[in-house]
Write a protein that holds these residues in place. Structure first.
Motif, PDB file in Angstrom:
ATOM      1  N   UNK A  24      13.295  11.185   4.440  1.00 42.46           N
ATOM      2  CA  UNK A  24      13.315   9.910   5.409  1.00 42.46           C
ATOM      3  C   UNK A  24      12.004   9.301   5.593  1.00 42.46           C
ATOM      4  N   UNK A  25      11.062  10.237   5.768  1.00 45.99           N
ATOM      5  CA  UNK A  25       9.654   9.769   6.075  1.00 45.99           C
ATOM      6  C   UNK A  25       9.097   8.803   4.799  1.00 45.99           C
ATOM      7  N   UNK A  26       9.657   9.182   3.584  1.00 45.30           N
ATOM      8  CA  UNK A  26       9.065   8.313   2.482  1.00 45.30           C
ATOM      9  C   UNK A  26       9.836   7.179   2.445  1.00 45.30           C
ATOM     10  N   UNK A  27      10.856   6.919   2.646  1.00 42.02           N
ATOM     11  CA  UNK A  27      11.624   5.917   2.836  1.00 42.02           C
ATOM     12  C   UNK A  27      11.158   5.032   3.956  1.00 42.02           C
ATOM     13  N   UNK A  28      10.711   5.513   5.128  1.00 36.16           N
ATOM     14  CA  UNK A  28      10.199   4.828   6.056  1.00 36.16           C
ATOM     15  C   UNK A  28       8.814   4.080   5.634  1.00 36.16           C
ATOM     16  N   UNK A  29       8.067   4.756   4.939  1.00 31.79           N
ATOM     17  CA  UNK A  29       6.876   4.276   4.636  1.00 31.79           C
ATOM     18  C   UNK A  29       7.187   3.394   3.741  1.00 31.79           C
ATOM     19  N   UNK A  30       8.071   3.320   2.492  1.00 34.63           N
ATOM     20  CA  UNK A  30       8.356   2.293   1.511  1.00 34.63           C
ATOM     21  C   UNK A  30       8.763   0.886   2.341  1.00 34.63           C
ATOM     22  N   UNK A  31       9.649   1.120   3.360  1.00 29.85           N
ATOM     23  CA  UNK A  31      10.204   0.107   4.238  1.00 29.85           C
ATOM     24  C   UNK A  31       9.185  -0.605   4.770  1.00 29.85           C
ATOM     25  N   UNK A  32       8.237   0.171   5.233  1.00 28.52           N
ATOM     26  CA  UNK A  32       7.080  -0.240   6.039  1.00 28.52           C
ATOM     27  C   UNK A  32       6.218  -1.325   5.112  1.00 28.52           C
ATOM     28  N   UNK A  33       5.961  -0.699   3.956  1.00 28.48           N
ATOM     29  CA  UNK A  33       5.238  -1.437   2.822  1.00 28.48           C
ATOM     30  C   UNK A  33       5.757  -2.774   2.552  1.00 28.48           C
ATOM     31  N   UNK A  34       7.235  -2.675   2.415  1.00 25.20           N
ATOM     32  CA  UNK A  34       7.882  -3.941   1.947  1.00 25.20           C
ATOM     33  C   UNK A  34       8.271  -4.752   3.163  1.00 25.20           C
ATOM     34  N   UNK A  35       7.783  -4.122   4.314  1.00 26.42           N
ATOM     35  CA  UNK A  35       8.180  -5.024   5.731  1.00 26.42           C
ATOM     36  C   UNK A  35       9.683  -5.180   5.840  1.00 26.42           C
ATOM     37  N   UNK A  36      10.405  -4.225   5.419  1.00 21.71           N
ATOM     38  CA  UNK A  36      11.822  -4.147   5.880  1.00 21.71           C
ATOM     39  C   UNK A  36      12.234  -3.353   6.936  1.00 21.71           C
ATOM     40  N   UNK A  74      14.892  -0.963   8.544  1.00 19.93           N
ATOM     41  CA  UNK A  74      16.077  -0.299   8.115  1.00 19.93           C
ATOM     42  C   UNK A  74      16.393   0.583   9.343  1.00 19.93           C
ATOM     43  N   UNK A  75      17.844   0.822   9.660  1.00 16.69           N
ATOM     44  CA  UNK A  75      18.395   1.558  10.581  1.00 16.69           C
ATOM     45  C   UNK A  75      17.931   3.126  10.312  1.00 16.69           C
ATOM     46  N   UNK A  76      18.339   3.981  11.146  1.00 14.89           N
ATOM     47  CA  UNK A  76      18.248   5.469  10.597  1.00 14.89           C
ATOM     48  C   UNK A  76      19.172   5.669   9.858  1.00 14.89           C
ATOM     49  N   UNK A  77      20.324   5.255  10.154  1.00 11.98           N
ATOM     50  CA  UNK A  77      21.447   5.513   9.047  1.00 11.98           C
ATOM     51  C   UNK A  77      21.328   5.113   7.595  1.00 11.98           C
ATOM     52  N   UNK A  78      20.615   3.841   7.740  1.00 16.40           N
ATOM     53  CA  UNK A  78      20.168   3.383   6.108  1.00 16.40           C
ATOM     54  C   UNK A  78      19.169   4.168   5.613  1.00 16.40           C
ATOM     55  N   UNK A  79      18.281   4.800   6.289  1.00 14.88           N
ATOM     56  CA  UNK A  79      17.074   5.613   5.862  1.00 14.88           C
ATOM     57  C   UNK A  79      17.479   6.794   5.056  1.00 14.88           C
ATOM     58  N   UNK A  80      18.703   7.379   6.049  1.00 17.41           N
ATOM     59  CA  UNK A  80      19.227   8.605   5.531  1.00 17.41           C
ATOM     60  C   UNK A  80      19.966   8.342   4.194  1.00 17.41           C
ATOM     61  N   UNK A  81      20.593   7.153   4.129  1.00 18.03           N
ATOM     62  CA  UNK A  81      21.589   6.635   2.940  1.00 18.03           C
ATOM     63  C   UNK A  81      20.404   6.499   1.742  1.00 18.03           C
ATOM     64  N   UNK A  82      19.231   5.705   2.114  1.00 16.80           N
ATOM     65  CA  UNK A  82      18.788   5.333   0.854  1.00 16.80           C
ATOM     66  C   UNK A  82      17.709   6.546   0.418  1.00 16.80           C
ATOM     67  N   UNK A  83      17.383   7.337   1.283  1.00 19.92           N
ATOM     68  CA  UNK A  83      16.974   8.687   0.937  1.00 19.92           C
ATOM     69  C   UNK A  83      17.663   9.431  -0.103  1.00 19.92           C
ATOM     70  N   UNK A  84      18.944   9.650   0.263  1.00 17.88           N
ATOM     71  CA  UNK A  84      19.969  10.236  -0.633  1.00 17.88           C
ATOM     72  C   UNK A  84      20.252   9.376  -1.995  1.00 17.88           C
ATOM     73  N   UNK A  85      20.397   8.246  -1.844  1.00 14.71           N
ATOM     74  CA  UNK A  85      20.528   7.229  -3.165  1.00 14.71           C
ATOM     75  C   UNK A  85      19.404   7.448  -4.056  1.00 14.71           C
ATOM     76  N   UNK A  86      18.037   7.310  -3.430  1.00 11.44           N
ATOM     77  CA  UNK A  86      17.022   7.289  -4.482  1.00 11.44           C
ATOM     78  C   UNK A  86      16.743   8.900  -4.791  1.00 11.44           C
ATOM     79  N   UNK A  87      17.085   9.631  -4.024  1.00  9.81           N
ATOM     80  CA  UNK A  87      17.203  11.142  -4.618  1.00  9.81           C
ATOM     81  C   UNK A  87      17.982  11.652  -5.597  1.00  9.81           C
ATOM     82  N   UNK A  88      19.041  10.793  -5.728  1.00  6.47           N
ATOM     83  CA  UNK A  88      20.162  10.807  -6.756  1.00  6.47           C
ATOM     84  C   UNK A  88      19.627  10.304  -8.103  1.00  6.47           C
TER      85      UNK A  88
END
Length: 95
Positions: A5-17, A19-33
């Protein structure tokens, strides 16, 4: 490969996006897959396979550019909210 989730937060910050906590978890799962699937592709031997940027045998699918008559000005501007003598009236936004 597991994305945190922290890596998703870092990428979101770099992209200036934002994202909610739910989206962070969802994106972490999707990117892992996705990364897990890409890792599976490493099992295939691709030595001797030439890299390609397009599908082989692909042909141009565009139609020929043929000049045709266009709409008359009156018909093209029929639904314009504002008009000038020769076209659309666009409000000035730059001073």
């Amino acid at each position: 490969m597991e994305i945190s989730k922290q890596e998703v937060e870092k990428v979101a910050a770099l992209a200036r996006l934002l994202v909610s906590d739910g989206e962070k978890e969802m994106f972490a799962k999707q990117l892992s897959q996705i990364l897990t699937h890409v890792e599976k592709l490493d099992q295939y031997d691709t030595k001797g396979v030439e890299p390609a940027s397009t599908v082989f045998g692909q042909v141009n699918v565009f139609r020929d550019d043929v000049a045709r008559p266009s709409l008359p000005v009156e018909q093209a501007l029929a639904n314009a909210p504002e008009r000038e003598a020769d076209g659309f009236a666009v409000p000035k936004i730059i001073e």
